[in-house]
Enzyme design. Structure first.
Site, PDB file in Angstrom:
ATOM      1  N   ASP A 182     -14.987  30.373 -28.322  1.00 27.86           N
ATOM      2  CA  ASP A 182     -13.221  29.325 -28.468  1.00 27.86           C
ATOM      3  C   ASP A 182     -12.468  29.494 -29.637  1.00 27.86           C
ATOM      4  OD1 ASP A 182     -13.719  29.516 -25.870  1.00 27.86           O
ATOM      5  OD2 ASP A 182     -14.057  26.714 -25.596  1.00 27.86           O
ATOM      6  N   ASP A 214     -13.932  15.220 -27.796  1.00 25.70           N
ATOM      7  CA  ASP A 214     -14.590  15.431 -28.585  1.00 25.70           C
ATOM      8  C   ASP A 214     -13.345  15.391 -29.038  1.00 25.70           C
ATOM      9  OD1 ASP A 214     -17.163  15.514 -29.854  1.00 25.70           O
ATOM     10  OD2 ASP A 214     -17.217  17.093 -28.327  1.00 25.70           O
ATOM     11  N   ARG A 239     -18.025  14.165 -35.488  1.00 23.38           N
ATOM     12  CA  ARG A 239     -16.707  14.266 -35.374  1.00 23.38           C
ATOM     13  C   ARG A 239     -15.469  13.241 -36.606  1.00 23.38           C
ATOM     14  NH1 ARG A 239     -19.405  17.218 -32.432  1.00 23.38           N
ATOM     15  NH2 ARG A 239     -18.648  18.676 -30.927  1.00 23.38           N
ATOM     16  N   SER A 271     -23.488  23.935 -22.727  1.00 14.38           N
ATOM     17  CA  SER A 271     -22.626  23.733 -23.630  1.00 14.38           C
ATOM     18  C   SER A 271     -23.886  22.284 -24.574  1.00 14.38           C
ATOM     19  CB  SER A 271     -21.232  22.528 -23.426  1.00 14.38           C
ATOM     20  OG  SER A 271     -20.808  22.656 -24.524  1.00 14.38           O
TER      21      SER A 271
HETATM   22  N1  ARG Z   1     -20.702  13.630 -24.526  1.00 12.91           N
HETATM   23  C1  ARG Z   1     -21.610  13.827 -25.384  1.00 12.91           C
HETATM   24  C2  ARG Z   1     -20.280  13.175 -26.516  1.00 12.91           C
HETATM   25  O1  ARG Z   1     -19.470  12.835 -25.567  1.00 12.91           O
HETATM   26  C3  ARG Z   1     -21.830  15.026 -25.524  1.00 12.91           C
HETATM   27  C4  ARG Z   1     -20.746  15.813 -25.847  1.00 12.91           C
HETATM   28  C5  ARG Z   1     -21.132  17.141 -26.497  1.00 12.91           C
HETATM   29  N2  ARG Z   1     -20.064  17.876 -26.855  1.00 12.91           N
HETATM   30  C6  ARG Z   1     -20.046  19.399 -26.612  1.00 12.91           C
HETATM   31  N3  ARG Z   1     -18.520  19.933 -27.237  1.00 12.91           N
HETATM   32  N4  ARG Z   1     -20.700  20.674 -26.216  1.00 12.91           N
HETATM   33  O2  ARG Z   1     -20.741  12.538 -27.277  1.00 12.91           O
END
Ligand code: ARG
Length: 400
Positions: free
Chosen positions: A14, A124, A95, A175
């Site tokens: 991406d 995210d 992040r 993912s």
């Molecule tokens: N659900 C978790 C969170 O919101 C993990 C997110 C993982 N991110 C990803 N782009 N796969 O913190």
């Protein structure tokens, strides 16, 4: 319209397509910034070259593992931060540090926008954008993936067409997002919350050890500083604890969590280091925190975790809670012993020079220094209100 954009670049499909897409569709220059927060399997030189091949005018790799551990992970550990009581905030913690470096890069490169590769369904994007606005309200945020309407196949075709060197395959199983503090694995077969996660999901918690062992974690003012007596910096310490605990197959989480955007999401995590360290830290607090402080802290911890999860790392409430947490940690110094056995990690002992555990008060042996005679009057007064109520109003008295 922005002219120069700093993109949070991961090297994946991406964000690689995003480099070219923003150049073509938005007419901007793209500076790619890859932030190393301890991803397990990343060759950052390859990542950098891929960004340039995709058309970035510049590509930088920032190693912020030490900073991530010190300024993001450790505060969360001091707060025993676990979202919905279970998830130690692996992705959520990374992040804000990534954004901090994006903003710094935007200033260095005279950019007027930052960009990320998040979709519109996740947490995210919230963390990227809210953090950016907290640190640099003047910068625009661009989210190409959220708007471009391309499927995974479209993206692969786009990359082929533009000669972007990606390694993605049509079938993407999961993912994955990982860093020092753990690993998040979503999607694929796990989108059915009843489905057992396939074995290929796990990599940090593959059980290879069968011989039980102890692991002693030393803390100073709430920060882990030693493993089995060996002093280590946070990054090394987290790595070491993670690989030892993970080798016992311990540290997996399988849960359905509430995303900020209103979706329930089935998530699997591997967090051997974070779960073991939080377990040990919270246990050390049980002997070093005075009761009322401990209870109030426990009441605030879920709120602290929510703020991090919801993208509010940079916020006044989070800052104020940090001050509270820091104040609570002065005496959280000592050691905790963990016992590791296959699929198990248990606390089997704790000690501290500041311990509030008083043997002379607790013991039933001859050394007992507790004033037993004090109890009679105390208990009488403690129950006095209830006794008065029982005599005048209660109908419970004759039930027995
Ligand atoms: N659900 C978790 C969170 O919101 C993990 C997110 C993982 N991110 C990803 N782009 N796969 O913190």
């Amino acid at each position: 319209m922005p002219k120069r954009v700093v993109l949070a670049y991961s090297g994946g499909l991406d964000t690689s397509v995003a480099v070219k897409w923003m150049i073509e569709e938005l007419g901007v220059e793209v500076v790619a910034v890859a932030v190393d927060v301890g991803q397990a399997s990343e060759d950052f030189e390859v990542v950098r070259e891929r960004a340039l091949a995709a058309g970035a005018v510049e590509a930088e790799v920032v190693d912020c593992r030490a900073e991530f551990a010190r300024d993001f992970v450790m505060p969360a550990l001091k707060a025993n931060a676990m979202y919905e009581g279970r998830y130690p905030l692996v992705s959520a913690l990374s992040r804000p540090v990534i954004v901090q470096h994006l903003v710094a890069a935007a200033r260095r490169h005279n950019a007027d926008a930052v960009a990320h590769g998040c979709t519109g369904k996740g947490n995210d994007q919230v963390r990227f954008e809210v953090s950016t606005r907290a640190l640099a309200p003047d910068l625009e945020v661009i989210a190409p993936v959220r708007g471009w309407g391309m499927t995974r196949e479209d993206c692969i075709a786009y990359a082929d067409r533009h000669g972007i060197p990606i390694t993605a395959t049509k079938e993407k199983l999961y993912s994955i997002d990982d860093n020092l503090w753990g690993r998040a694995i979503e999607c694929g077969p796990m989108e059915d919350p009843w489905a057992v996660p396939p074995p290929g999901v796990w990599s940090l918690t593959l059980p290879t050890q069968t011989e039980p062992r102890d692991l002693v974690i030393g803390f100073e003012a709430g920060i882990p500083v030693a493993v089995d007596g060996e002093r280590l910096e946070p990054v090394e310490l987290i790595d070491k604890v993670g690989s030892i605990v993970g080798s016992y197959g311990w540290g997996r989480i399988d849960m359905v969590e509430n995303r900020r955007v209103g979706i329930k999401s089935r998530e699997t995590y591997e967090c051997p280091a974070s779960l073991a360290l939080i377990l040990a830290h919270a246990d050390l607090e049980s002997i070093t925190l005075e009761r009322d402080l401990a209870r109030e802290k426990a009441r605030l911890e879920p709120r602290y975790a929510e703020l991090i999860y919801d993208g509010l790392w940079f916020s006044p409430l989070k800052q104020a809670l940090d001050a509270f947490v820091d104040e609570s940690q002065h005496y959280v110094t000592g050691e905790v012993r963990l016992r590791l056995e296959p699929n198990s990690c248990l606390v089997t002992g704790r000690r501290s020079e500041h311990s509030l555990y008083d043997y002379a008060l607790a013991t039933y042996d001859a050394a007992d220094a507790f004033h037993h005679e004090d109890s009679a009057g105390f208990v009488r007064l403690w129950g006095l209100g209830i006794e008065t109520w029982a005599k005048r109003q209660s109908s419970l008295g004759d039930l027995a």
